[in-house]
Design an enzyme around this catalytic site. Sequence first.
Site, PDB file in Angstrom:
ATOM      1  N   ARG A 225     106.143 -50.774  69.604  1.00  0.00           N
ATOM      2  CA  ARG A 225     106.818 -49.330  70.103  1.00  0.00           C
ATOM      3  C   ARG A 225     107.698 -48.614  69.048  1.00  0.00           C
ATOM      4  NH1 ARG A 225     103.054 -49.228  72.726  1.00  0.00           N
ATOM      5  NH2 ARG A 225     103.045 -49.243  75.080  1.00  0.00           N
TER       6      ARG A 225
ATOM      7  N   HIS B  91      99.877 -43.495  66.162  1.00  0.00           N
ATOM      8  CA  HIS B  91      99.953 -44.201  67.700  1.00  0.00           C
ATOM      9  C   HIS B  91      98.685 -44.395  67.930  1.00  0.00           C
ATOM     10  CE1 HIS B  91     102.586 -45.134  71.254  1.00  0.00           C
ATOM     11  NE2 HIS B  91     101.735 -45.974  71.231  1.00  0.00           N
TER      12      HIS B  91
END
Length: 318
Positions: A233, A281
Amino acid sequence: MTTKYGKIFLATTDWDPAIWLDVFREKAPERVVVTEREGHEDKIEYALVWKQKPGSLANLPNLKVIFSLGAGVDHVFRDNQIPDVPLVRIISDDLTQRMTEYVAWQVLDHHRLGALYRKQQRAHVWHEDPRQPAASDVTVGIMGLGVLGRDAAEKLKILGFNVTGWSRRPHEIDGVRTYHGTQGFADFLKTPDIIVCLLPLTPDTKGILSMAMFTQLKSDGPLGAPILINAGRGGLQNEADILAALDRGLLSAVSLDVFNQEPLPADSPFWDHPKVTITPHAAASSSAKALVPQIIQQMEDYERDGTLRNLVDKAMQY
């Protein structure tokens, strides 16, 4: 449509809900999925969420279970009005395989001097660099030994790398030297030539990829200073510290799939940094086709005997 099942509320941002709706219609036509809660509040029993709007799950009197559609659940906790019902994170072979592919790709690219040879190609230079170590001379350290970290560790072992791992709680993996807890973290940081971060984002792990960590790394490995790969993350990383560590030679290169702000701003210094690899991502995107059958099975098991798998510890936030 009359059905014996409660309704399912699909609460997402950043994703096209149509894909998920189509798969539900195919796999479970008897279940009704709605994307707006208005008029359905007392009928909704399940919520499927990805970065849901704050407050969107509040005041659903018959909500029974929340399913996170991503590998992590930190996005759920950004909402301070989460109902007190079980929260389930999705673990699937498809998502695990995608993450392991990404990790292996990035590890091998750095190990086999991919950036150097691409630079030489652009300059029309034919030169085999003599610094290529064997995989057995390189240690990959994995931060986070859950399902994703364990699978990546096992596959990297097959490729011939030495593998170490760190997690907050003890884990054992055949052929992998593991560490845990605060003292274990300091010992772990002395081992890796390539660091792979797959930690969940929690209050305890926020900003862990920082100068305080980078200054503890060894500097004389077979690839030079260590290489960092973060596919966890964005909140795990202090981005100013990463840039400073690259400039100071504490890190020799980084691959980043996640950032504090996404999409990454056009003026970010990461875009043009010669030692940075960026992916958007994309390491392990959730596949509706792969995940929906698993969610349906979880619902059926819960309705039969109350069974739920992969429950999130809300106090720990993972």
